[in-house]
Write an enzyme that holds these catalytic residues in place. Structure first.
Site, mmCIF file in Angstrom:
data_model
loop_
_atom_site.group_PDB
_atom_site.id
_atom_site.type_symbol
_atom_site.label_atom_id
_atom_site.label_comp_id
_atom_site.label_asym_id
_atom_site.label_seq_id
_atom_site.Cartn_x
_atom_site.Cartn_y
_atom_site.Cartn_z
ATOM 1 C CG PHE A 1 -1.711 1.155 1.138
ATOM 2 C CD1 PHE A 1 -3.281 1.788 1.297
ATOM 3 C CD2 PHE A 1 -1.602 2.545 1.287
ATOM 4 C CE1 PHE A 1 -4.130 1.959 1.427
ATOM 5 C CE2 PHE A 1 -2.452 3.676 1.137
ATOM 6 C CZ PHE A 1 -3.766 3.249 1.258
ATOM 7 C CD GLU A 2 4.937 2.492 -2.870
ATOM 8 O OE1 GLU A 2 6.115 2.124 -1.703
ATOM 9 O OE2 GLU A 2 5.411 1.399 -4.015
ATOM 10 C CB ILE A 3 -0.659 7.065 -1.950
ATOM 11 C CG1 ILE A 3 -1.979 6.194 -2.024
ATOM 12 C CG2 ILE A 3 -1.121 7.929 -3.522
ATOM 13 C CD1 ILE A 3 -2.826 6.870 -1.040
#
Length: 360
Positions: A255-257
């Site tokens: 999970f990474e933005i």
């Protein structure tokens, strides 16, 4: 007649009172973000962003489940495009079934061989011997060439892929990942307006056997490039002894933005090229998560990363589940007691300590 008039007035007052209660409920701090970064009225109101999935054709069933959840929980209302990358061409079946999951634009691309295969300066005999040793030692993915290629590509070439050139932000979606809560606002717009470069949901520790010389290599690079470090950096997230050693903390990349402007900066390019030439992606098994996390912590001010506490997420055995009002508001199906945040392997506490300037 007077009875009807009085009744009508009472009904009006009741409705007004109800609307007032609703207004108060959604004016709480936890909902302010929803009002500021709500559903866009048109495509031009969206951030310049895409979902990103790096996968293989055999990942199709996992991909479909994850895409369906993201569409149901968020993107059906926001309409952000999808970008899929593979080291081999996608099959027609894969592409048609993925397109059937969303009304948003979907693009499929192939990773160039030069950015995926072992570079010419890698001694392939030596690399094979070291992979075998790691495999026999039961290091996770210790014998895998593909995972090493994936980590190197993600670390140094991802943002330069022609399919991503037009975008500023990506939201990484891992095949099989789960999103058990509604996402009630636009995280991309939040990042943009709040000047955040990186958003995460889980912070954990790397397997030490995969990166025996990574910190030493970074230390050597920073010795010659100290000017690249931000004045208010997050070095404290990475080390417990003022830089003598690495505590293995990193942001979980499933999970990474990310604002890809960071990856396209000269500072990061120099950093990656230095690491790449040392061969650790293939002689060891340097992961993209620690490589990127170290760079973010050194080159950014510590307030440019953001913990998305209100977004539920699960990948394999790791889960973050919102608590309290946020859990009910987002209609979460996850168990708030099943939370990695306070696990002994979690590094969230270190990140939080930096934010409030409290030493552990």
């Amino acid at each position: 007649m007077g009875y009807i008039t009085t009744t009508a007035r009472c009904l009006c007052l009741a409705v007004a009172f109800s609307l007032c209660l609703i207004s108060l409920r959604y004016a709480t701090p936890g909902n302010i973000i929803n009002e500021r970064f709500s559903i866009p009225s048109s495509r031009t109101d969206r951030a310049n962003a895409t979902f990103l999935v790096i996968c293989q054709n055999e990942d199709l069933s996992k991909v479909l489940r994850s895409v369906q959840q993201m569409e149901d929980r968020f993107n059906e209302r926001f309409g952000y495009p999808w970008a899929f990358l593979n080291d081999e061409p996608f099959t027609e079946d894969f592409m048609s079934r993925v397109r059937a999951m969303t009304k948003a634009q979907v693009s499929f691309g192939v990773i160039e061989k030069e950015q995926w295969e072992q570079p010419e300066w890698i001694n392939k005999t030596k690399a094979a011997h070291l992979r075998k040793s790691m495999f026999l030692s039961r290091v996770p993915f210790g014998g895998s060439v593909r995972h090493r290629s994936l980590y190197r590509f993600s670390s140094g070439f991802l943002s330069k892929h022609p399919m991503l050139d037009r975008y500023q932000y990506y939201w990484r979606l891992e095949p099989g990942s789960q999103y058990p809560c509604n996402i009630l606002y636009d995280p991309f717009k939040f990042m943009q307006k709040e000047n955040k470069t990186y958003g995460f949901n889980l912070a954990t520790r790397e397997v030490e056997q995969t990166i025996p010389t990574l910190w030493e290599t970074v230390y050597d690079f920073m010795t010659d490039n100290a000017d690249l470090a931000a004045d208010s950096n997050a070095m404290g997230f990475l080390t417990d002894d003022e830089g003598d050693s690495y505590n293995l903390c990193h942001y979980e990349s499933s999970f990474e933005i990310l604002d890809m402007t960071f990856l396209r900066r000269d500072a990061y390019t120099q950093y990656f090229q230095y690491l790449d030439r040392k061969g650790g992606f293939f002689y060891e098994r340097w992961g993209s998560a620690p490589v990127l996390s170290i760079a973010l912590s050194l080159f950014l001010d510590k307030d440019q990363t953001h913990f998305f506490d209100d977004i539920g997420f699960r990948h394999e055995e790791l889960q973050h589940c919102p608590n309290g009002d946020a859990h009910a508001r987002a209609r979460c199906s996850c168990d708030p007691e099943d939370n990695f945040d306070r696990d002994k392997q979690s590094c969230l506490g270190r990140w939080e300590a930096l934010r409030v300037n409290v030493s552990l």
